[in-house]
Design an enzyme around this catalytic site. Structure first.
Site, PDB file in Angstrom:
ATOM      1  N   PRO A   1       0.802  -1.232   0.000  1.00 61.27           N
ATOM      2  CA  PRO A   1       0.000   0.000   0.000  1.00 61.27           C
ATOM      3  C   PRO A   1       0.829   1.273   0.000  1.00 61.27           C
ATOM      4  CG  PRO A   1      -0.907  -1.584   1.539  1.00 61.27           C
ATOM      5  CD  PRO A   1       0.412  -2.152   1.072  1.00 61.27           C
TER       6      PRO A   1
ATOM      7  N   GLU B   1     -20.134  13.668 -29.431  1.00 62.93           N
ATOM      8  CA  GLU B   1     -20.436  15.096 -29.585  1.00 62.93           C
ATOM      9  C   GLU B   1     -19.332  15.835 -30.342  1.00 62.93           C
ATOM     10  OE1 GLU B   1     -23.323  16.091 -28.862  1.00 62.93           O
ATOM     11  OE2 GLU B   1     -23.942  14.283 -27.790  1.00 62.93           O
TER      12      GLU B   1
END
Length: 337
Positions: free
Chosen positions: A163, A320
């Site tokens: 981690p 778009e």
């Protein structure tokens, strides 16, 4: 030594090579030679490749989607792969390996990946673990652990990422302290391929001082007291986060500036909207992609939202008006000026 095991592996599926084949040669030799995956391979390597292609097509590709959707660990199929010698490809033959070269291995993995990339990735990790034990373990470890790994009766996983230090082995915090005739291992690891499913874990840990020279590798077998698998852990890199939020805010400001220009029907509205769309979609995809990278392997799993953010943001670089079209509109406005 190489000749015998090469033919041993190839012969195991010699009768099944009629499925997916490497592309056949054609008159367009100049083009085919560049894309034919068998180019540059000797006859033995072509045989391995055909066997692997065939196995991928018959056993892996038809099941890939189901494995992904149901998050299955395909034990039976991987054991079938091991019957072809793919469980210990570059492990020595005296402990059940195939004794092939790294080049042979790369050819086999490339072919298997055409059936299922993620499963092949795990098989490659399993092979690496078996090789590490074969190359660096004691004779007792080699002869006890490698045979069941090569048949995939048992599965292996590699434990490096932590981690706090990611995959930087020199910064590992997981430690092993010797007590009498054994070691006490303390620490946690992040993403582990096959974690919870594997029988043998090859764990990188610190047994000495700081830096890479203090790192050792310890084999931890399933069922060892204290071995557990918890929830996923998140890890963040402060500088990356700072860059990401700066790019996010810049995107937001560009969009708001373009929205005002559009509302006011300004002459530069089209150019500003095109810039905002181009910049924001590119940057936000990059942000999501970086976020996935920061999560390590967890980010790729379906129960982690970041992978969906990345996929969903990617499509807006196309929808778009693609970003290539946005560049045309922006450049057109500049040239008109």
């Amino acid at each position: 030594m190489l000749w015998g095991p090469c033919w041993r592996v190839g012969a195991r599926l010699r009768g099944l090579c009629g499925g997916l084949q490497a592309p056949a040669e054609s008159g367009r030799r100049g083009v085919v030679s560049c894309i034919d995956p068998s180019t540059g391979l000797n006859e033995e390597q072509k045989e391995f490749q055909k066997v692997a292609f065939n196995f991928a097509a018959r056993e892996m590709a038809p099941n890939m989607a189901e494995w992904d959707q149901k998050e299955l660990f395909p034990v039976d199929v991987m054991r079938k792969a091991a019957q072809l010698g793919f469980g210990g490809i570059y492990v020595r033959t005296d402990v059940g390996g195939s004794g092939l070269s790294r080049l042979d291995t790369s050819v086999i993995f490339e072919a298997l990946a055409t059936g299922c990339t993620s499963t092949t990735a795990y098989i490659s990790i399993h092979n690496m673990c078996a090789w590490m034990i074969d190359a660096f373990g004691s004779e007792e470890q080699r002869h006890r652990l490698c045979p069941p790994l090569c048949t995939m009766e048992k599965f292996a996983s590699y434990c490096l990422t932590e981690p706090g230090s990611g995959s930087d082995a020199a910064s590992l915090l997981t430690s092993a302290k010797r007590r009498g005739d054994h070691y006490v291992l303390s620490g946690s690891k992040a993403f582990i391929s096959g974690g919870g499913e594997a029988d043998i874990y090859v764990v990188m840990c610190r047994t000495g001082g700081p830096g890479p020279k203090g790192i050792s590798c310890i084999v931890v077998e399933k069922g060892t007291p204290g071995l557990s698998f918890g929830k996923k852990e998140r890890k963040y890199l402060q500088f990356k986060l700072a860059d990401m939020v700066a790019r996010l805010v810049a995107s937001r400001l560009m969009i708001r500036n373009a929205a005002v220009a559009l509302q006011e029907e300004r002459e530069d509205a089209v150019a500003l909207c095109s810039m905002a769309k181009l910049f924001a979609t590119d940057e936000c995809f990059a942000i999501c992609n970086q976020a996935l990278q920061m999560h390590g392997g967890y980010g790729y799993l379906k129960d982690c939202a970041v992978q969906q953010y990345m996929r969903d943001s990617r499509v807006h670089q196309i929808l778009e008006g693609s970003n290539e079209v946005m560049r045309i509109l922006i450049s057109r406005s500049l040239l008109q000026e």
